[in-house]
Design an enzyme around this catalytic site. Structure first.
Site, PDB file in Angstrom:
ATOM      1  N   TRP A   1     -24.440  47.826  48.123  1.00  0.00           N
ATOM      2  CA  TRP A   1     -24.020  47.000  47.072  1.00  0.00           C
ATOM      3  C   TRP A   1     -25.231  45.832  46.902  1.00  0.00           C
ATOM      4  CZ3 TRP A   1     -21.671  50.053  44.057  1.00  0.00           C
ATOM      5  CH2 TRP A   1     -20.681  50.689  44.349  1.00  0.00           C
TER       6      TRP A   1
ATOM      7  N   SER B   1     -27.799  43.842  45.119  1.00  0.00           N
ATOM      8  CA  SER B   1     -28.793  43.763  43.829  1.00  0.00           C
ATOM      9  C   SER B   1     -29.930  43.213  44.109  1.00  0.00           C
ATOM     10  CB  SER B   1     -28.122  42.413  43.200  1.00  0.00           C
ATOM     11  OG  SER B   1     -26.693  42.886  42.691  1.00  0.00           O
TER      12      SER B   1
ATOM     13  N   ARG C   1     -15.085  41.456   8.705  1.00  0.00           N
ATOM     14  CA  ARG C   1     -14.245  42.584   8.946  1.00  0.00           C
ATOM     15  C   ARG C   1     -12.801  42.265   8.163  1.00  0.00           C
ATOM     16  NH1 ARG C   1     -13.219  47.897   9.525  1.00  0.00           N
ATOM     17  NH2 ARG C   1     -11.260  48.347  10.368  1.00  0.00           N
TER      18      ARG C   1
ATOM     19  N   GLU D   1     -20.291  38.345  45.069  1.00  0.00           N
ATOM     20  CA  GLU D   1     -20.422  37.233  45.758  1.00  0.00           C
ATOM     21  C   GLU D   1     -19.108  36.347  46.036  1.00  0.00           C
ATOM     22  OE1 GLU D   1     -23.662  34.793  44.606  1.00  0.00           O
ATOM     23  OE2 GLU D   1     -24.711  36.166  43.689  1.00  0.00           O
TER      24      GLU D   1
HETATM   25  N1  COS Z   1     -21.401  26.395  54.273  1.00  0.00           N
HETATM   26  C1  COS Z   1     -21.661  26.148  55.673  1.00  0.00           C
HETATM   27  N2  COS Z   1     -20.749  26.618  56.518  1.00  0.00           N
HETATM   28  C2  COS Z   1     -19.525  27.316  56.250  1.00  0.00           C
HETATM   29  C3  COS Z   1     -19.149  27.606  55.111  1.00  0.00           C
HETATM   30  C4  COS Z   1     -20.040  27.105  54.019  1.00  0.00           C
HETATM   31  N3  COS Z   1     -19.725  27.377  52.787  1.00  0.00           N
HETATM   32  N4  COS Z   1     -18.053  28.177  55.157  1.00  0.00           N
HETATM   33  C5  COS Z   1     -17.663  28.384  56.568  1.00  0.00           C
HETATM   34  N5  COS Z   1     -18.664  27.790  56.999  1.00  0.00           N
HETATM   35  C6  COS Z   1     -18.840  27.674  58.598  1.00  0.00           C
HETATM   36  C7  COS Z   1     -17.413  26.925  59.136  1.00  0.00           C
HETATM   37  O1  COS Z   1     -17.613  25.567  59.173  1.00  0.00           O
HETATM   38  C8  COS Z   1     -17.222  27.665  60.540  1.00  0.00           C
HETATM   39  O2  COS Z   1     -18.206  27.064  61.400  1.00  0.00           O
HETATM   40  P1  COS Z   1     -17.694  26.534  62.976  1.00  0.00           P
HETATM   41  O3  COS Z   1     -17.247  27.724  63.531  1.00  0.00           O
HETATM   42  O4  COS Z   1     -18.888  25.554  63.334  1.00  0.00           O
HETATM   43  O5  COS Z   1     -16.700  25.477  62.584  1.00  0.00           O
HETATM   44  C9  COS Z   1     -17.975  29.015  60.349  1.00  0.00           C
HETATM   45  O6  COS Z   1     -18.602  28.981  58.981  1.00  0.00           O
HETATM   46  C10 COS Z   1     -16.718  30.159  60.154  1.00  0.00           C
HETATM   47  O7  COS Z   1     -16.001  29.753  59.006  1.00  0.00           O
HETATM   48  P2  COS Z   1     -14.435  30.523  58.744  1.00  0.00           P
HETATM   49  O8  COS Z   1     -13.806  30.230  60.218  1.00  0.00           O
HETATM   50  O9  COS Z   1     -13.828  29.518  57.394  1.00  0.00           O
HETATM   51  O10 COS Z   1     -14.671  31.738  58.284  1.00  0.00           O
HETATM   52  P3  COS Z   1     -13.942  32.901  57.993  1.00  0.00           P
HETATM   53  O11 COS Z   1     -14.259  34.335  58.811  1.00  0.00           O
HETATM   54  O12 COS Z   1     -12.463  32.640  58.032  1.00  0.00           O
HETATM   55  O13 COS Z   1     -14.341  33.498  56.892  1.00  0.00           O
HETATM   56  C11 COS Z   1     -14.596  33.581  54.230  1.00  0.00           C
HETATM   57  C12 COS Z   1     -14.254  32.754  55.662  1.00  0.00           C
HETATM   58  C13 COS Z   1     -13.512  34.747  53.994  1.00  0.00           C
HETATM   59  C14 COS Z   1     -14.321  32.478  53.176  1.00  0.00           C
HETATM   60  C15 COS Z   1     -15.856  34.237  54.174  1.00  0.00           C
HETATM   61  O14 COS Z   1     -15.958  35.115  55.166  1.00  0.00           O
HETATM   62  C16 COS Z   1     -16.102  34.660  52.629  1.00  0.00           C
HETATM   63  O15 COS Z   1     -16.735  33.796  52.080  1.00  0.00           O
HETATM   64  N6  COS Z   1     -16.083  35.942  52.518  1.00  0.00           N
HETATM   65  C17 COS Z   1     -16.453  36.529  51.413  1.00  0.00           C
HETATM   66  C18 COS Z   1     -18.019  36.926  51.691  1.00  0.00           C
HETATM   67  C19 COS Z   1     -18.625  37.320  50.289  1.00  0.00           C
HETATM   68  O16 COS Z   1     -18.468  36.567  49.397  1.00  0.00           O
HETATM   69  N7  COS Z   1     -19.102  38.659  50.190  1.00  0.00           N
HETATM   70  C20 COS Z   1     -19.734  39.076  49.017  1.00  0.00           C
HETATM   71  C21 COS Z   1     -20.944  39.825  49.348  1.00  0.00           C
HETATM   72  S1  COS Z   1     -22.406  38.725  49.447  1.00  0.00           S
HETATM   73  S2  COS Z   1     -23.088  38.975  47.659  1.00  0.00           S
END
Ligand code: COS
Length: 384
Positions: free
Chosen positions: A156, A158, A268, A363
């Site tokens: 997936w 883009s 319309r 995203e």
């Molecule tokens: N910017 C910078 N660092 C970030 C961050 C951000 N926006 N979000 C999280 N982090 C960091 C955290 O601070 C943490 O760091 P430390 O271990 O040093 O404390 C680390 O990353 C892990 O963060 P967290 O524990 O919150 O991660 P999770 O595995 O719980 O996941 C979600 C968080 C679910 C929010 C994340 O995996 C996510 O956004 N998933 C969706 C992904 C996505 O959008 N996929 C679509 C395809 S991409 S086009």
């Protein structure tokens, strides 16, 4: 926050509106039907000098502040979400990520080409088994002397089938979880790198979507972005920018739904009156207007904080969640107002509907955005 547009923002709005109406809207339907990637439009846009959006001028960008970037993105999204998606990936996910995390050499090598569309970029995070759970990457990277050897598949993606440059995330040490992830810059002709186009999508049919395949793919040791262990933070910070432009694009879809619905409701006639004179039609239009205004303000709020250099994970998630759901509601009502005609490609609203849906998925799904927002409110981690 000042809601008045500056002279520069007004100029960008007018220029992008004209460009969208003259160059994007007239070909959007044909490109959608033929699943034709609109490289010519992007090239023309690059000649306006805005394509690089917020990328610094010294690297070939326009150095725009973030409200201007959202204005530009909204206007493009109003015309065609496929063009907007291509641009969001190019600028927000790839360009801004290299600008923030790249070495000086990497910035000089890639950013000018990304801003001029001479280089098309893609962002390889999602895998067949790792979508919302972005940490759980199966793609591996092993350092062998002066080269990284990368193995795995991304899906997936883009721009994936047309990209000259891919940011690819991979695990360097599974035991370390997110702290083992790293981001790599893979050029199209790297040995062992290939792609397969994905066809038959519900919407965004003129944007390119592909799988990336890395089979013993070798890249120079220096093609790492940041350090080993930075990968997850790079991905998340990229998504903070990507979600901002997705939200702005969704405001554009919702505005296009209002424009098309108002026009149609005036023309319309039923029961000898324009359907716009009926209160139940006015109700649908009013809901679209309120949703669109609210979404635009949420995008502006995130943009305002970005301009101040503040981390906007929460605000971009709020804007992306609300704007993508608002675009979907607006597109559903726009079809309803158009009745049977809305169900055919004689009118653009069926395309807005098909194109709107993916914004609640890519995203980060709406559910992931709500996890991020809820986690922030409660002061707890989203998943782990
Ligand atoms: N910017 C910078 N660092 C970030 C961050 C951000 N926006 N979000 C999280 N982090 C960091 C955290 O601070 C943490 O760091 P430390 O271990 O040093 O404390 C680390 O990353 C892990 O963060 P967290 O524990 O919150 O991660 P999770 O595995 O719980 O996941 C979600 C968080 C679910 C929010 C994340 O995996 C996510 O956004 N998933 C969706 C992904 C996505 O959008 N996929 C679509 C395809 S991409 S086009």
């Amino acid at each position: 926050m000042n809601f008045d547009l500056t002279d520069e923002q007004q100029m960008i709005k007018e220029t992008m509106k004209r460009f969208t109406d003259e160059k994007i809207v007239p070909v959007a339907r044909e490109n959608d039907i033929n699943e034709r990637f609109p490289k010519d439009i992007l090239k023309k846009m690059a000649s306006l000098g805005f394509l690089g959006g917020p990328i610094e001028e010294k690297y070939g960008g326009a150095g725009l502040e973030y409200i201007s970037y959202s204005i530009m993105t909204e206007e493009i999204g109003r015309g065609c979400s496929s063009v907007r998606t291509t641009l969001s990936v190019q600028i927000s996910l790839v360009g801004l990520t290299i600008q923030r995390w790249g070495s000086e050499e990497q910035k000089k090598k890639y950013l000018p080409g990304l801003c001029s569309m001479d280089i098309i970029g893609c962002f390889g995070l999602t895998e067949p088994g790792a979508g919302s759970d972005a940490v759980n990457q199966s793609t591996t990277a092993v350092l062998q002397k002066d080269e990284w050897m990368i193995n795995g598949a991304k899906t997936w993606i883009s721009n994936g089938g047309v990209a000259d440059l891919a940011i690819v995330f991979a695990q360097t040490d599974k035991k370390k979880g997110h702290e083992g992830l790293a981001a790599f810059l893979i050029e199209r002709d790297a040995p062992g790198f290939s792609n397969i186009n994905i066809r038959g999508k519900l919407g965004l049919r003129s944007s390119n979507t592909a799988q990336l395949i890395m089979e013993n793919c070798r890249i120079p040791k220096t093609n790492i972005l940041g350090e080993v262990g930075d990968g997850f933070k790079i991905a998340m910070s990229a998504l903070d920018n990507g979600r901002y432009s997705v939200a702005a694009g969704c405001v554009g879809i919702a505005q296009a739904c209002i424009d098309a619905s108002v026009k149609y409701a005036k023309e319309r006639k039923q029961f000898d009156k324009p359907i716009g004179s009926f209160q139940l039609v006015q109700d649908m239009i009013a809901r679209m207007v309120v949703d669109t205004e609210a979404a635009r303000l949420l995008v502006s709020n995130a943009g305002h904080l970005k301009n101040k250099g503040i981390k906007t994970t929460r605000e971009t998630s709020i804007a992306k969640y609300f704007a993508s759901e608002a675009a979907m509601r607006a597109a559903t009502d726009a079809i309803q107002i158009h009745g049977g005609y809305g169900y055919s490609d004689e009118y653009p609203v069926e395309r807005y509907f098909r194109d709107a849906k993916v914004n609640t998925i890519y995203e980060g799904t709406s559910q992931i955005q709500k996890l991020i927002i809820g986690k922030d409110a409660l002061g707890i981690q989203a998943i782990r």
